[in-house]
Design a protein around this motif. Structure first.
Motif, PDB file in Angstrom:
ATOM      1  N   GLY A 192       0.821  -1.203   0.000  1.00 47.79           N
ATOM      2  CA  GLY A 192       0.000   0.000   0.000  1.00 47.79           C
ATOM      3  C   GLY A 192       0.849   1.242   0.000  1.00 47.79           C
ATOM      4  N   ARG A 216      -1.879   7.976   1.102  1.00 43.93           N
ATOM      5  CA  ARG A 216      -2.312   9.167   0.378  1.00 43.93           C
ATOM      6  C   ARG A 216      -2.849  10.237   1.322  1.00 43.93           C
ATOM      7  N   THR A 233      -5.320   6.911   4.878  1.00 40.48           N
ATOM      8  CA  THR A 233      -5.912   6.331   3.673  1.00 40.48           C
ATOM      9  C   THR A 233      -4.793   5.846   2.769  1.00 40.48           C
ATOM     10  N   VAL A 250      -3.692   3.518  -0.885  1.00 40.43           N
ATOM     11  CA  VAL A 250      -4.041   2.861  -2.140  1.00 40.43           C
ATOM     12  C   VAL A 250      -3.335   1.517  -2.152  1.00 40.43           C
ATOM     13  N   GLN A 289      -9.063   1.746  -2.270  1.00 41.04           N
ATOM     14  CA  GLN A 289      -8.621   2.643  -1.211  1.00 41.04           C
ATOM     15  C   GLN A 289      -9.052   2.068   0.134  1.00 41.04           C
ATOM     16  N   SER A 317      -9.156   2.971   4.226  1.00 41.67           N
ATOM     17  CA  SER A 317      -9.049   4.026   5.237  1.00 41.67           C
ATOM     18  C   SER A 317      -9.248   3.397   6.610  1.00 41.67           C
ATOM     19  N   GLU A 342     -12.972   0.977  -0.416  1.00 41.36           N
ATOM     20  CA  GLU A 342     -13.673   1.633  -1.525  1.00 41.36           C
ATOM     21  C   GLU A 342     -13.008   1.259  -2.840  1.00 41.36           C
ATOM     22  N   ARG A 383     -18.521   0.702  -1.864  1.00 48.20           N
ATOM     23  CA  ARG A 383     -17.851   1.023  -0.606  1.00 48.20           C
ATOM     24  C   ARG A 383     -18.484   0.228   0.526  1.00 48.20           C
TER      25      ARG A 383
END
Length: 742
Positions: free
Chosen positions: A78, A81, A122, A124, A130, A132, A156, A177
């Motif tokens: 990951g 972000r 959060t 990616v 994504q 979080s 998501e 989501r």
């Protein structure tokens, strides 16, 4: 400690590269943030991209010189972000600083991520999803998949499928989501959009549609696994375990009692495949006894192959596929769940009260034992019935009432041609259409859950409901509907785009000189429908136009309804005459009537109140298009509203606690019962299968019986269509429950 930390940072340092060359496909521009034994991550103009190391031919800098890839001990999983508040990463028992820039933004396989109560992060991850985490979250990364240990995690993904591990199992989110909160030994799973499927360690599977939530607990010592559906759910949630399934109604809790190896009074050896036992706990305090699902009935034939023009393939659950010669296929019995595949010629089938012609290169599946539509088609098939039949297609379902329909379903979309009778189509979650023969409709499932409907140039008009927009699609016209949370975006053939926020009800009406109007419930006048974007939002009980195309003046909000104030009436001197009964008011303003059983009826613009039966226990009053039955001391308000600007005239029956039923002119007839205890019952007639609704007092509820034959219920802010034959009950504790039609 410092030496270990330095080595870890050096392993994760980005390669100073400008170009990543792949073995197949175009090269990628950007910097290699981190590289592991099997995977690397690149950050460039195209965003964050995870690549398999075997797919990379080499890395070169801006001068074209090769750059050696670092060989870290762990793969990147990951890239950070968003970073707010206190967030830290533990890597091999060493705290590693986290950033949103460079190599410090990379999370590796095996890392343990922790957030403080006010921290949020959060990332990616591989695949584009994504992740979080917040609220004292503890997240571990295993085999490239995030695993929630404690706290709150949101997953998501706009398109595709993503996975997250939970203490109770694995959650798969498709095109949407989902949020998971794990505290005090249980997880609350909420599907915000798209679809979420929980695959539990105990072997059961739970599917959640949009805006549905459940609380799940894993099996522990002296405590079985359980599933509790939220009271706010609009529909039952389907729980499957092996060959058995249970519908978990809103507000209900299901307890899985494990595998039953022994039955009372049975001294034989336990079965080779023990069946799970399910105990259902209803919100009703009196229903606490465990209820086991009935044993599956022995399979019996539900259809027959009449004849076949060529060889058929039969796929039967639990058996290998087999070929049927035309002579063998004639008269062949079909079981629930059977699938027929045609290759070179047509086949003719009779099942579920319908006659089906299956075209070549088509797969036709009969309804399996666990339920669903009577047929499911992939390819082309013609259905003819004297009753009612349902057909599953990609992304929806088609229903036929006494007629003939041709259904095509495949990668290019869905085509529906009605040659006789009446058909209804549901595409996606919120798009419906009603087709009266002869009619032709095309449907395409677009990316991000959008649905596009169109009518060919030579087709007749089709009534369509796209979310909360009603319209009639004529030839060469189309509509595209999508939703993100509470925001609907609807594109029309004319170039108009509607952005409806909240429960904004609207209709497209014909205007003067071949123009269209947009009538919005809550606005005093319709808007001209021209190319451009309309932004309309509901704020509480009011509707506001936030934006409109150039030249379109926003219409003012409609005034809130209030009591009718009458001017003083000049009356002549009284003359001896028998008194008028309470059911015959003199004027059309506001009148109050007290009936024999103590029921009080207030009329506003209703006209004469006609009492058919004035009993001591129950009073029968003539309704808009049916009968109203009032119990002792019941209180109700009757009002009528004239039609304006193409909108139909409506009649409303409203109780003292704010529940109401509205009936449009020329809609189906209905009967209404309002008991002395406030319980409300409505029966909508006029169809082969009547629809029934029962609501207890104190619920947030309204019902609209529309002239386009749809019945729309608004229950605690959620909009539900009541289909033919359905029986709906609404309670304050359990919310909405639906018993499907037969």
């Amino acid at each position: 400690m410092r030496v270990a930390l330095t080595l870890l940072l050096l392993l994760a340092l980005p390669a100073r590269a400008d170009r990543v060359e792949l073995r197949t496909g175009p090269a990628l521009d950007g910097a290699v943030l981190a590289a592991g034994p099997t995977r690397l991550v690149v950050d460039g103009p195209q965003g964050v991209v995870f690549l398999e190391r075997a797919a990379v031919r080499g890395v070169v800098d801006a001068l074209g010189q090769p750059v050696a890839l670092p060989a870290g001990e762990a793969d990147p999983v990951g890239v950070v972000r968003v970073l707010e508040g206190g967030v830290r990463v533990q890597r091999r028992d060493v705290d590693v600083p986290l950033s949103i820039h460079g190599a410090a933004a990379v999370v590796l396989e095996g890392d343990l991520l922790r957030t403080t109560p006010y921290g949020r992060v959060t990332l990616v991850v591989a695949g584009g999803a994504q992740v979080s985490a917040r609220g004292d979250a503890v997240v571990r990364f295993r085999q490239g998949t995030p695993e929630l240990v404690e706290g709150t995690l949101r997953l998501e993904l706009e398109q595709g499928a993503a996975r997250v591990l939970l203490p109770e199992g694995r959650l798969v989110v498709t095109d949407g989501r989902a949020q998971v909160e794990h505290v005090r030994g249980r997880s609350r799973v909420l599907c915000v959009s798209g679809r979420a499927v929980l695959q539990a360690h105990e072997g059961y599977t739970l599917e959640l549609p949009r805006n549905h939530a459940v609380d799940v607990k894993a099996q522990r010592e002296r405590e079985p696994a359980s599933v509790a559906a939220s009271n706010a759910n609009a529909w039952p949630v389907r729980l499957e375990q092996g060959d058995q399934w249970v519908s978990v109604q809103p507000g209900e809790r299901v307890v899985l009692l494990g595998l039953v190896a022994e039955r009372r009074g049975d001294t034989r050896d336990p079965p080779a495949e023990p069946e799970p036992r399910v105990a259902r706990r209803s919100p009703t305090p009196t229903q606490t006894a465990p209820v086991s699902p009935p044993a599956p009935a022995p399979r019996a034939a539900v259809g027959v192959v009449v004849r076949a023009a060529a060889k058929l393939q039969l796929d039967r659950p639990g058996e290998p596929s087999r070929r049927l010669e035309p002579a063998e296929a004639e008269g062949f019995s079909l079981w629930p769940g059977d699938a027929l595949v045609t290759a070179e010629g047509n086949a003719w089938v009779e099942a579920s009260g319908a006659r089906v012609q299956v075209a070549a290169d088509t797969r036709l599946t009969l309804r399996p034992p666990e339920g669903g539509p009577a047929f499911r088609v992939r390819g082309e098939a013609t259905f003819e019935t004297d009753g009612q039949v349902s057909v599953g297609v990609d992304g929806g379902e088609v229903g036929l009432l006494r007629g003939r329909v041709v259904v095509q379903s495949g990668d290019a979309g869905v085509a529906i041609r009605v040659a006789g009778g009446t058909a209804g189509a549901r595409l996606g979650d919120e798009v419906r259409a009603e087709l009266l023969a002869p009619a032709d409709l095309r449907a395409v499932l677009e990316p991000r859950g959008r649905v596009r409907l169109s009518v060919p140039a030579d087709g007749q008009g089709v009534e369509v409901t796209a979310g909360t927009l009603d319209l009639r699609l004529a030839g060469q016209r189309w509509v595209s509907h999508g939703r993100t949370g509470d925001l609907q975006t609807i594109d029309l053939w004319s170039g108009a785009r509607l952005e409806l926020l909240g429960q904004v009800r609207a209709r497209v009406l014909p205007g003067p000189a071949e123009t269209e109007l947009l009538a919005v419930d809550g606005l005093a006048a319709p808007l001209p429908l021209v190319p451009g974007t309309y932004r309309i939002a509901r704020e509480g009980a009011a509707v506001r136009v936030l934006g409109a195309p150039v030249g379109v003046a926003p219409a003012p909000a409609a005034p809130a309804p209030g009591p009718v104030v009458e001017a003083p009436e000049r009356r002549p001197p009284p003359t001896p005459a028998p008194p008028l009964p309470a059911a015959q008011p003199a004027g059309g303003g506001q009148e109050t009537h007290t009936l024999r059983n103590g029921a009080v009826v207030t009329t506003r613009g209703w006209g004469p109140l006609r009492v058919a039966r004035d009993g001591a226990q129950e009073v029968e009053v003539e309704g808009p298009n049916g009968r109203l039955f009032l119990g002792p001391n019941a209180r109700v308000t009757l009002s009528r509203r004239a039609g304006v600007a193409g909108l139909p005239a409506t009649s409303r029956v409203e109780t003292s606690d704010g529940r109401w039923v509205e009936h449009e002119e020329d809609a189906a007839p209905f009967d209404l019962w309002l008991g002395g205890d406030g319980r409300l019952r409505v029966s909508v007639r006029g169809d082969a299968l009547p629809r029934g609704v029962e609501v207890e007092p104190g619920c947030s509820f309204d019902l609209t019986i529309r002239r386009d034959r749809y019945v729309l219920a608004n229950v605690f802010g959620q909009v539900v269509y009541v289909d033919l034959g359905q029986q709906v009950s609404v309670t304050r504790r359990s919310g909405l429950r639906v018993r499907p039609g037969k």
